[in-house]
Design a protein around this motif. Structure first.
Motif, mmCIF file in Angstrom:
data_model
loop_
_atom_site.group_PDB
_atom_site.id
_atom_site.type_symbol
_atom_site.label_atom_id
_atom_site.label_comp_id
_atom_site.label_asym_id
_atom_site.label_seq_id
_atom_site.Cartn_x
_atom_site.Cartn_y
_atom_site.Cartn_z
ATOM 1 N N MET A 1 0.841 -1.179 0.000
ATOM 2 C CA MET A 1 0.000 0.000 0.000
ATOM 3 C C MET A 1 0.883 1.239 0.000
ATOM 4 O O MET A 1 1.756 1.390 0.852
ATOM 5 N N LEU A 2 0.657 2.101 -0.969
ATOM 6 C CA LEU A 2 1.389 3.362 -1.051
ATOM 7 C C LEU A 2 0.408 4.524 -0.948
ATOM 8 O O LEU A 2 -0.692 4.465 -1.513
ATOM 9 N N PHE A 3 0.832 5.579 -0.278
ATOM 10 C CA PHE A 3 -0.038 6.729 -0.036
ATOM 11 C C PHE A 3 0.649 8.021 -0.446
ATOM 12 O O PHE A 3 1.849 8.204 -0.198
ATOM 13 N N ASP A 4 -0.127 8.911 -1.057
ATOM 14 C CA ASP A 4 0.314 10.288 -1.210
ATOM 15 C C ASP A 4 0.276 10.922 0.184
ATOM 16 O O ASP A 4 -0.366 10.389 1.102
ATOM 17 N N ASN A 5 0.933 12.045 0.338
ATOM 18 C CA ASN A 5 0.965 12.715 1.637
ATOM 19 C C ASN A 5 -0.006 13.891 1.691
ATOM 20 O O ASN A 5 -1.040 13.830 2.359
ATOM 21 N N ASP A 6 0.296 14.963 0.963
ATOM 22 C CA ASP A 6 -0.536 16.166 0.993
ATOM 23 C C ASP A 6 -1.900 15.883 0.368
ATOM 24 O O ASP A 6 -1.998 15.477 -0.786
ATOM 25 N N GLY A 7 -2.958 16.092 1.157
ATOM 26 C CA GLY A 7 -4.299 15.847 0.666
ATOM 27 C C GLY A 7 -4.801 14.444 0.933
ATOM 28 O O GLY A 7 -5.966 14.151 0.688
ATOM 29 N N GLY B 1 3.977 2.443 2.348
ATOM 30 C CA GLY B 1 4.929 3.499 2.078
ATOM 31 C C GLY B 1 4.226 4.775 1.689
ATOM 32 O O GLY B 1 3.012 4.791 1.459
ATOM 33 N N VAL B 2 4.982 5.852 1.614
ATOM 34 C CA VAL B 2 4.459 7.160 1.220
ATOM 35 C C VAL B 2 5.287 7.678 0.053
ATOM 36 O O VAL B 2 6.523 7.586 0.074
ATOM 37 N N VAL B 3 4.612 8.213 -0.952
ATOM 38 C CA VAL B 3 5.283 8.819 -2.098
ATOM 39 C C VAL B 3 4.645 10.167 -2.364
ATOM 40 O O VAL B 3 3.446 10.253 -2.631
ATOM 41 N N SER B 4 5.443 11.223 -2.283
ATOM 42 C CA SER B 4 4.924 12.587 -2.360
ATOM 43 C C SER B 4 5.712 13.417 -3.354
ATOM 44 O O SER B 4 6.906 13.200 -3.557
ATOM 45 N N ASN B 5 5.029 14.392 -3.960
ATOM 46 C CA ASN B 5 5.712 15.387 -4.788
ATOM 47 C C ASN B 5 6.360 16.474 -3.937
ATOM 48 O O ASN B 5 7.095 17.312 -4.461
ATOM 49 N N ASN B 6 6.074 16.474 -2.659
ATOM 50 C CA ASN B 6 6.649 17.471 -1.760
ATOM 51 C C ASN B 6 8.116 17.123 -1.479
ATOM 52 O O ASN B 6 8.595 16.053 -1.848
ATOM 53 N N HIS B 7 8.819 18.046 -0.836
ATOM 54 C CA HIS B 7 10.217 17.790 -0.510
ATOM 55 C C HIS B 7 10.347 16.569 0.396
ATOM 56 O O HIS B 7 9.516 16.351 1.279
ATOM 57 N N GLU C 1 5.628 7.647 11.498
ATOM 58 C CA GLU C 1 6.741 6.818 11.029
ATOM 59 C C GLU C 1 6.516 5.319 11.236
ATOM 60 O O GLU C 1 6.855 4.519 10.360
ATOM 61 N N PRO C 2 5.916 4.890 12.376
ATOM 62 C CA PRO C 2 5.727 3.448 12.571
ATOM 63 C C PRO C 2 4.787 2.797 11.552
ATOM 64 O O PRO C 2 4.797 1.568 11.403
ATOM 65 N N LEU C 3 3.982 3.601 10.857
ATOM 66 C CA LEU C 3 3.021 3.049 9.903
ATOM 67 C C LEU C 3 3.649 2.683 8.566
ATOM 68 O O LEU C 3 3.058 1.921 7.797
ATOM 69 N N PHE C 4 4.840 3.214 8.277
ATOM 70 C CA PHE C 4 5.388 3.097 6.932
ATOM 71 C C PHE C 4 6.806 2.537 6.939
ATOM 72 O O PHE C 4 7.653 2.962 7.725
ATOM 73 N N GLU C 5 7.029 1.594 6.024
ATOM 74 C CA GLU C 5 8.351 0.981 5.896
ATOM 75 C C GLU C 5 9.295 1.825 5.052
ATOM 76 O O GLU C 5 10.520 1.703 5.162
ATOM 77 N N THR C 6 8.742 2.661 4.181
ATOM 78 C CA THR C 6 9.575 3.481 3.299
ATOM 79 C C THR C 6 8.810 4.744 2.919
ATOM 80 O O THR C 6 7.578 4.775 3.001
ATOM 81 N N TYR C 7 9.533 5.772 2.528
ATOM 82 C CA TYR C 7 8.866 6.982 2.029
ATOM 83 C C TYR C 7 9.822 7.749 1.127
ATOM 84 O O TYR C 7 11.043 7.703 1.300
ATOM 85 N N TYR C 8 9.217 8.426 0.151
ATOM 86 C CA TYR C 8 9.988 9.215 -0.804
ATOM 87 C C TYR C 8 9.285 10.538 -1.093
ATOM 88 O O TYR C 8 8.097 10.555 -1.430
ATOM 89 N N GLY C 9 10.027 11.614 -0.937
ATOM 90 C CA GLY C 9 9.649 12.896 -1.493
ATOM 91 C C GLY C 9 10.750 13.273 -2.467
ATOM 92 O O GLY C 9 11.739 12.544 -2.612
ATOM 93 N N PRO D 1 6.323 8.010 -12.664
ATOM 94 C CA PRO D 1 6.228 6.990 -11.620
ATOM 95 C C PRO D 1 7.540 6.724 -10.885
ATOM 96 O O PRO D 1 7.626 5.763 -10.119
ATOM 97 N N HIS D 2 8.553 7.556 -11.101
ATOM 98 C CA HIS D 2 9.903 7.300 -10.583
ATOM 99 C C HIS D 2 9.917 6.941 -9.098
ATOM 100 O O HIS D 2 10.458 5.896 -8.696
ATOM 101 N N TYR D 3 9.327 7.797 -8.256
ATOM 102 C CA TYR D 3 9.400 7.569 -6.821
ATOM 103 C C TYR D 3 8.474 6.431 -6.378
ATOM 104 O O TYR D 3 8.771 5.718 -5.407
ATOM 105 N N ILE D 4 7.357 6.246 -7.082
ATOM 106 C CA ILE D 4 6.501 5.093 -6.791
ATOM 107 C C ILE D 4 7.263 3.800 -7.050
ATOM 108 O O ILE D 4 7.226 2.862 -6.243
ATOM 109 N N GLU D 5 7.975 3.748 -8.155
ATOM 110 C CA GLU D 5 8.733 2.542 -8.488
ATOM 111 C C GLU D 5 9.849 2.281 -7.474
ATOM 112 O O GLU D 5 10.132 1.129 -7.129
#
Length: 223
Positions: A1-7, A103-109, A123-131, A146-150
Motif C-alpha cells: 500500500m502506497l499513499f500520497d501525503n498532501d491531501g 509506504g508514502v510517495v509525495s511530490n513534496n520535498h 513513522e511506525p506506519l510506513f516501511e519506506t517513504y519518498y519525497g 512513476p519514478h518515486y513510486i517505483e
C-alpha cells in the motif's frame, strides 16, 4: 500500500501560503515585483522549461532562485503545521490496522515529508517513504512520472500494490507504474471530475482499509 501525503495523510498547503513563500524567495534574490501569472505558474507545479523562462524574465540564475524558493516553501510548510493551519486527517489512525507493508510517495520535498511523519508520529506506519529532492532536476521526476513510486515498490517488494492519492497525477503515476489506484475524495477534491478512472473512488481512508482487507466497498468501486 502506497499513499500520497498532501491531501491524503495531511491537509494540503494553501495556495496563498505557497504564493507568499514564492514572493519571499523572489525578494531574497532581489526581485520585489513579480507578475501574478508567474507566481501562479510556480505554485501550480512549474516545469523545468517554465522555470527557465520565468527566471530569464527577471534576469535570474534558475538554480539560485530555485534554492531560495525551496527554502522558503519548506519553511512556510513547517510553520503552517506548527501553528495548526495544517493538520493530519483524523482517519489516518485507521492505517494501523493494515497488514500490508506501506509506504508514502509525495511530490513534496523529502525533508518536508520526513518532518510530517515525525511530527504526527506516523513513522511506525510506513516501511519506506519518498519525497523529491530540492533540485530543479527533481521537477522532472514528480508524479505523474512513476519514478518515486517505483522506488518505493522496490523497497516493499510486493506482488501487487495500491496507490492512494487525491489528484489525477496520482492516478496516472499509478497506472504508469502498473499498479491499481484509489482516489480519496477529501473536501478539497470532493467534486473533482476526473479525466482518468481510478480502480477505486472512495470517501475516506477507512474505505481504503476495507479494500485492502478484501471487503467490498460497493459505492466506491469505479471498475
Amino acid at each position: 500500500m502506497l499513499f500520497d501525503n498532501d491531501g491524503v495523510l495531511v491537509t494540503p498547503p494553501a495556495d496563498e501560503t505557497q504564493a507568499a513563500a514564492t514572493r519571499d524567495a523572489f525578494r531574497a534574490v532581489g526581485v520585489d515585483a513579480v507578475a501574478q501569472h508567474h507566481l501562479d505558474a510556480i505554485v501550480s507545479g512549474v516545469t523545468v522549461a517554465d522555470l527557465s523562462e520565468i527566471c530569464t524574465t527577471y534576469d535570474l540564475e534558475a538554480e539560485t532562485f530555485w534554492n531560495a524558493r525551496e527554502h522558503h516553501d519548506a519553511r512556510s510548510q513547517r510553520q503552517a503545521f506548527r501553528t495548526g493551519d495544517r493538520d493530519c486527517y483524523d482517519d489516518v489512525d485507521c492505517l494501523s490496522a493494515l497488514s500490508q507493508n506501506c509506504g508514502v510517495v509525495s511530490n513534496n520535498h523529502h525533508s518536508t515529508l520526513a518532518f510530517v511523519l515525525e511530527r504526527f508520529d506516523l513513522e511506525p506506519l510506513f516501511e519506506t517513504y519518498y519525497g523529491r529532492e530540492k533540485t530543479i532536476e527533481s521537477l522532472q521526476l514528480k508524479k505523474p512520472n512513476p519514478h518515486y513510486i517505483e522506488r518505493a515498490l522496490s523497497d516493499l517488494d510486493g506482488d501487487s500494490a495500491l496507490y492512494v492519492g487525491d489528484s489525477e497525477s496520482d492516478l496516472i503515476a499509478a497506472d504508469r507504474a502498473g499498479i491499481d489506484s484509489v482516489f480519496v475524495r477529501r473536501p478539497h477534491c470532493r467534486n473533482t471530475d476526473l479525466d482518468v478512472t481510478p480502480t477505486y473512488d472512495v470517501e475516506t481512508l477507512r474505505d481504503v482499509v476495507r479494500i485492502a482487507d478484501g471487503h467490498s466497498v460497493d459505492e466506491s468501486r469505479a471498475r
